[in-house]
Design a protein around this motif. Structure first.
Motif, PDB file in Angstrom:
ATOM      1  N   ILE A   1      45.891  10.820  39.337  1.00  0.00           N
ATOM      2  CA  ILE A   1      46.615   9.265  39.471  1.00  0.00           C
ATOM      3  C   ILE A   1      46.395   8.487  40.655  1.00  0.00           C
ATOM      4  O   ILE A   1      47.328   9.541  41.485  1.00  0.00           O
ATOM      5  CB  ILE A   1      47.307   8.776  38.650  1.00  0.00           C
ATOM      6  CG1 ILE A   1      47.409   8.928  37.077  1.00  0.00           C
ATOM      7  CG2 ILE A   1      47.916   7.061  38.862  1.00  0.00           C
ATOM      8  CD1 ILE A   1      48.671   9.111  36.067  1.00  0.00           C
ATOM      9  N   VAL A   2      45.733   7.633  41.594  1.00  0.00           N
ATOM     10  CA  VAL A   2      45.922   6.958  42.677  1.00  0.00           C
ATOM     11  C   VAL A   2      46.632   6.179  42.685  1.00  0.00           C
ATOM     12  O   VAL A   2      46.473   5.123  41.986  1.00  0.00           O
ATOM     13  CB  VAL A   2      44.793   6.530  43.073  1.00  0.00           C
ATOM     14  CG1 VAL A   2      44.785   7.018  44.579  1.00  0.00           C
ATOM     15  CG2 VAL A   2      44.119   8.118  43.492  1.00  0.00           C
ATOM     16  N   ILE A   3      48.372   5.634  42.741  1.00  0.00           N
ATOM     17  CA  ILE A   3      48.813   5.024  43.327  1.00  0.00           C
ATOM     18  C   ILE A   3      48.720   3.739  44.425  1.00  0.00           C
ATOM     19  O   ILE A   3      49.429   4.304  45.554  1.00  0.00           O
ATOM     20  CB  ILE A   3      50.390   5.153  43.060  1.00  0.00           C
ATOM     21  CG1 ILE A   3      50.511   5.883  42.270  1.00  0.00           C
ATOM     22  CG2 ILE A   3      51.296   3.756  43.329  1.00  0.00           C
ATOM     23  CD1 ILE A   3      52.059   6.604  42.386  1.00  0.00           C
ATOM     24  N   GLY A   4      48.145   2.859  44.268  1.00  0.00           N
ATOM     25  CA  GLY A   4      48.129   1.931  45.401  1.00  0.00           C
ATOM     26  C   GLY A   4      46.290   1.747  45.891  1.00  0.00           C
ATOM     27  O   GLY A   4      46.217   2.581  46.240  1.00  0.00           O
ATOM     28  N   SER A   5      45.761   1.086  46.061  1.00  0.00           N
ATOM     29  CA  SER A   5      44.813   0.894  46.289  1.00  0.00           C
ATOM     30  C   SER A   5      44.027   0.222  48.103  1.00  0.00           C
ATOM     31  O   SER A   5      43.401  -0.857  48.121  1.00  0.00           O
ATOM     32  CB  SER A   5      43.536  -0.343  45.060  1.00  0.00           C
ATOM     33  OG  SER A   5      43.956  -1.911  45.616  1.00  0.00           O
ATOM     34  N   GLY A   6      45.110   0.070  48.808  1.00  0.00           N
ATOM     35  CA  GLY A   6      44.604  -0.236  49.736  1.00  0.00           C
ATOM     36  C   GLY A   6      43.245   0.498  50.926  1.00  0.00           C
ATOM     37  O   GLY A   6      43.040   2.047  49.476  1.00  0.00           O
ATOM     38  N   ILE A   7      43.099   0.779  52.000  1.00  0.00           N
ATOM     39  CA  ILE A   7      41.856   1.629  52.012  1.00  0.00           C
ATOM     40  C   ILE A   7      42.004   3.426  51.477  1.00  0.00           C
ATOM     41  O   ILE A   7      41.345   3.815  51.502  1.00  0.00           O
ATOM     42  CB  ILE A   7      41.707   1.347  53.288  1.00  0.00           C
ATOM     43  CG1 ILE A   7      39.982   1.903  53.267  1.00  0.00           C
ATOM     44  CG2 ILE A   7      42.426   1.580  54.759  1.00  0.00           C
ATOM     45  CD1 ILE A   7      39.041   0.801  54.507  1.00  0.00           C
ATOM     46  N   GLY A   8      43.377   3.505  51.792  1.00  0.00           N
ATOM     47  CA  GLY A   8      43.851   4.782  52.180  1.00  0.00           C
ATOM     48  C   GLY A   8      43.347   5.322  50.158  1.00  0.00           C
ATOM     49  O   GLY A   8      42.695   6.107  49.954  1.00  0.00           O
ATOM     50  N   GLY A   9      43.806   4.385  49.071  1.00  0.00           N
ATOM     51  CA  GLY A   9      43.964   4.755  48.074  1.00  0.00           C
ATOM     52  C   GLY A   9      42.707   4.457  47.369  1.00  0.00           C
ATOM     53  O   GLY A   9      42.074   5.755  47.017  1.00  0.00           O
TER      54      GLY A   9
END
Length: 519
Positions: free
Chosen positions: A9-17
């Motif tokens: 699970i990836v939390i947060g969809s900034g460019i890193g996510g």
């Protein structure tokens, strides 16, 4: 029935996510990307508003140009690693190579062109009595980039090397340690301790808006970024939405799941599995990547018994980066008569005033027009222009009393203050740079640091994560691989702020996570 169990699970969809989720889905993992807002992208996001005329204007929230997007460039390489060959379908507009940035003071103006040698020539022409100082100063700037690049090449993928390979890499790094120590532990001003000409120092400090620090406090990242942008600056054709779509399509094409309006409220661990509580229910995974600020991850999401005392103390001592005040303008004033696709920084102070050097308040007004950067990108109707003005009139302390109020429901005192500051900004820009601007307004909207706090959960409305000062950079970043097995971290808390840096952190965190599965 919704799926609730995932590999990661990836939390947060900034460019890193986005980059970590893209890479992991391409590697075959079953990935869930959770985003608290109604659109993915974080600071990549843009938004559209309708003016009085009925015409629409699209504005950027965090991207005004990106370095390293040329073929073989740092950002281009990272994008290809994250999404594969589809990255080559993204078209880039090059920002005006003659005036990537234009700096205007009350009594002086200069520009930042493509090529550091061109900048040196320009400054040598402006200040013929300081040629030797200028050359020596920029030799240091050049050396910072070369030193970091050399260390990066030597240590790349060092974790995968054999014992002998690791020893060879370390032996090659050892001669660079004195420089590396200097460039990572000292402020930019300390690195330039032999430079006494305040004019040259002030020119370098003008660039501080790119990372929210001044020479006296900021790390060498200020000087490093100056060198990076000298290679050219770029803006995606079709705006930042085109960039978001490449990540979105990669994630979905490879079987990933994206949930919007799914803000994560808690992370806990039961045995070897993580339980992620969101606005849309609870989800389970073997591993997690958090693309959040460190304060959010360690103070708000994790149970405190899972966080070490060392990390808790580090969080307490972390200084957030600068916050800003935003003015978004839709206008029929012909901006092409006054500016190009390059950015303009207007300083409401005199350049030739040594007393104003290294003041925390720059009195700076940064201007960028998506319409001029991408004329065929649909940012505004024909004959109309989108304009963004970012100023340092937005210290978080001035707005903190209203941080618990809800967007669009904030008290009248907040609205009055926002309008008062916003119109002061517009009047100043009209007086010093864009004549008759206020009589050509079709749309105007203002945003404060509380806007950043709401949309991207940025502590104190910070725009670069933790402040980019030596005590928080390089060896002092928060770790990508946390002490909690299976939990990884990416974003500006784990490296520098900015699009290329955060893009890279997502990739690196994903690589570390993949090794976890190989154990």
């Amino acid at each position: 029935m919704q799926k609730t169990i995932f590999d990661t699970i990836v939390i947060g969809s900034g460019i890193g996510g986005l980059s970590s989720a893209s890479l992991l889905t391409r590697k075959g993992l079953n990935v869930l990307l959770c985003e608290k807002m109604n659109e993915i992208g974080g600071y990549l996001n843009n938004f559209t508003r309708t003016g009085i005329s009925g015409d629409k204007y699209t504005f950027d929230t965090g991207v005004h140009y990106i370095g390293g997007c040329m073929e073989g460039g740092f950002t281009s390489g990272c994008l290809e690693e994250a999404v594969g060959e589809t990255s080559k379908g993204l078209k880039w507009n090059m920002v005006d190579p003659e005036k990537i940035n234009r700096y205007i003071y009350n009594d002086f103006e200069y520009r930042f062109p493509l090529g550091l040698s061109n900048f040196v020539k320009l400054l040598s022409y402006k200040f013929p009595d300081a040629k030797e100082t200028i050359h020596k100063t920029f030799e240091i700037v050049d050396d910072i980039e070369k030193t970091f690049e050399k260390v990066g090449r030597i240590t790349e993928n060092i974790e995968t090397k054999s014992f002998l390979g690791k020893m060879r890499a370390i032996s090659r790094v050892v001669p660079l340690i004195p420089k590396l120590k200097k460039y990572t532990t000292k402020t930019s001003r300390e690195i330039l301790s032999d430079v006494s000409d305040y004019r040259i120092l002030k020119i370098l400090e003008s660039f501080g808006g790119e990372c929210g620090v001044n020479l006296v406090e900021g790390s060498s990242v200020l000087l490093f970024l100056l060198k990076m942008y000298s290679h050219g600056a770029f803006y995606p054709h079709g705006g930042t939405r085109a960039l978001i779509n490449i990540f979105r399509n990669t994630i979905l094409k490879n079987g990933g799941t994206i949930k919007k309006n799914a803000g994560v409220t808690a992370i806990r661990k039961e045995g070897d599995l993580f339980k992620i509580q969101t606005n849309k229910g609870e989800f389970t995974s073997k591993t997690v990547i958090s693309n959040t600020d460190a304060k959010v991850l360690y103070s708000d999401l994790l149970p405190q018994e899972m966080v070490s005392q060392k990390i808790r103390k580090k969080i307490q001592n972390t200084v957030p980066s600068a916050s800003n005040f935003y003015t978004f303008v839709g206008t029929d004033l012909d901006l092409s008569k006054y500016m190009t696709s390059g950015n303009v920084s207007l300083f409401d102070q005199n350049f030739f005033d040594e007393k104003l050097f290294s003041k925390l308040g720059f009195n700076c007004y940064f201007m960028s027009s998506p319409t001029l950067k991408d004329p065929n990108g649909g940012h505004s109707a024909k004959g109309k222009y989108s304009l963004e003005i970012i100023s340092d009139a937005g210290d978080f302390g001035d707005w903190e009393q209203w941080k618990n109020s809800k967007p669009y429901q904030r008290p009248i005192e907040y609205i009055k203050k926002k309008e008062e500051i916003g119109w002061k900004v517009l009047k100043l820009i009209e007086q010093k740079f864009l004549p008759n601007l206020t009589s050509h307004l079709d749309f105007v909207e203002f945003a404060t640091p509380l806007t950043n706090l709401h949309y991207v959960s940025a502590p104190n409305g910070s725009i670069y994560g933790p402040a980019q000062i030596p005590s928080q950079n390089y060896m002092n970043f928060f770790p990508m691989q946390t002490k909690i097995p299976g939990l990884y971290h990416c974003g500006s808390s784990t490296y520098f702020g900015g699009i290329p840096s955060c893009l890279k952190t997502g990739i690196d965190a994903a690589k570390k996570l993949l090794k976890y599965y190989k154990k």
